[in-house]
Design an enzyme around this catalytic site. Structure first.
Site, mmCIF file in Angstrom:
data_model
loop_
_atom_site.group_PDB
_atom_site.id
_atom_site.type_symbol
_atom_site.label_atom_id
_atom_site.label_comp_id
_atom_site.label_asym_id
_atom_site.label_seq_id
_atom_site.Cartn_x
_atom_site.Cartn_y
_atom_site.Cartn_z
ATOM 1 N N ILE A 232 0.035 7.885 -4.306
ATOM 2 C CA ILE A 232 1.311 7.860 -5.010
ATOM 3 C C ILE A 232 2.393 8.246 -4.013
ATOM 4 C CG2 ILE A 232 2.636 8.801 -6.927
ATOM 5 C CD1 ILE A 232 0.089 7.101 -7.623
ATOM 6 N N LYS A 233 3.384 7.377 -3.860
ATOM 7 C CA LYS A 233 4.429 7.620 -2.866
ATOM 8 C C LYS A 233 5.495 8.534 -3.477
ATOM 9 C CE LYS A 233 6.845 5.009 0.741
ATOM 10 N NZ LYS A 233 6.127 5.575 1.888
ATOM 11 N N ALA A 234 5.092 9.778 -3.701
ATOM 12 C CA ALA A 234 5.964 10.777 -4.314
ATOM 13 C C ALA A 234 6.730 11.532 -3.235
ATOM 14 C CB ALA A 234 5.136 11.753 -5.150
#
Length: 303
Positions: free
Chosen positions: A154-156
């Site tokens: 997840i590109k958080a």
């Protein structure tokens, strides 16, 4: 170099400098945001721009918003239109780096899931000064985030705090870039890029179980490598394989594709970018700019 002039915030075009969030919004207070970095490349023959692998980036953003349980996230069609429009609004005269981000804009608790806001911005970004000569990398004492803690796929925004710590350490120690191991001691990726090695003619990259970002650029390299006839392995990689590799390179939207010519102050082979890296670098450059007819489906024109 051109300057960013306009930004799209929640569908509204406004001056870049006027975009605002409350300092206690959850996006600021806890880093509750997901984002995508993309590039719009200029074709040298006609001067036209196209966004590289826009659909894949937007699909990953939707996955991130799902896992983060965002309420009423923006639709893909809305974001796609905004990406193309923000490039047009800024009228760059060279390549543009694009950031699309969705965040919790209100105040609340850790469990608050809305309201969700979003932005699309186009920015200048210089290519790495070591693009032609290669980077000096060091294996960090900081470890990569595990999937059962803060999922790297997840590109958080909050995930990048770990990479920042590793980068600060690397810079203080005299390196250009940091390489991170998993909690199990296997190679994962660089602080903000995926990694490939060449060993005995085989292209090797850490697999998805190695706490990597499921990178769009990594996938691009895998496709280009297969088309060039290079055998590829996706598997667990030991730290010491970096020291005995014939070539090492990083890839990502920000880094693009750049050689690593030393690791922990040990030269990679002869300490120069290798032939496989150079070939894939050239193939990548051609496909992102559209100087080849290959993979036209990866390029979305900015009309």
């Amino acid at each position: 170099m051109w300057q960013a002039r306009r930004i799209i915030h929640n569908g509204q075009d406004m001056p870049f400098a006027e975009a605002r969030l409350h300092p206690l919004s959850l996006a600021v207070a806890y880093g509750i945001a997901v984002f995508e970095g993309l590039r719009a490349y200029r074709n040298p023959a006609d001067g036209r721009f196209s966004v590289f692998r826009l659909e894949e980036h937007l699909a990953r953003l939707q996955q991130g918003m799902k896992v983060m349980r965002f309420d009423a996230p923006p639709a893909t069609d809305v974001l796609r239109a905004a990406v193309l429009e923000v490039v047009r609004l800024n009228a760059p005269n060279e390549d543009a780096y694009i950031r699309v981000q969705a965040q919790i804009e209100g105040l609340g608790t850790m469990a608050t899931t809305g309201p969700v806001g979003w932005i699309a911005a186009a920015l200048p970004r210089e290519r790495s000064a070591k693009f032609a000569t290669g980077l000096a990398a060091g294996v960090s004492s900081w470890t990569r985030l595990p999937d059962n803690s803060m999922p790297p796929r997840i590109k958080a925004s909050a995930n990048y705090h770990a990479g920042r710590l590793a980068t600060l350490q690397a810079k203080a120690d005299g390196y250009d870039s940091a390489l991170l191991l998993t909690a199990r001691g296997k190679l994962s990726e660089a602080a903000a890029a995926c990694i490939f090695l060449v060993r005995d003619g085989v292209l090797v990259t850490p697999d998805r179980a190695s706490d990597i970002l499921e990178s769009v650029t990594r996938d691009t390299v895998l496709v280009l490598a297969a088309e060039a006839g290079f055998p590829v392995e996706q598997r667990a990689v030991d730290r010491t394989e970096l020291y005995v590799a014939d070539e090492v390179f990083l890839c990502g939207t920000g880094q693009e594709l750049v050689a690593v010519t030393s690791v922990d102050r040990l030269p990679v082979a002869d300490g120069k970018p290798g032939p496989v890296t150079r070939q894939l670098q050239a193939a990548y450059e051609a496909v992102v700019r559209g100087t080849t007819g290959a993979h036209a489906e990866w390029r979305t024109p900015v009309s």
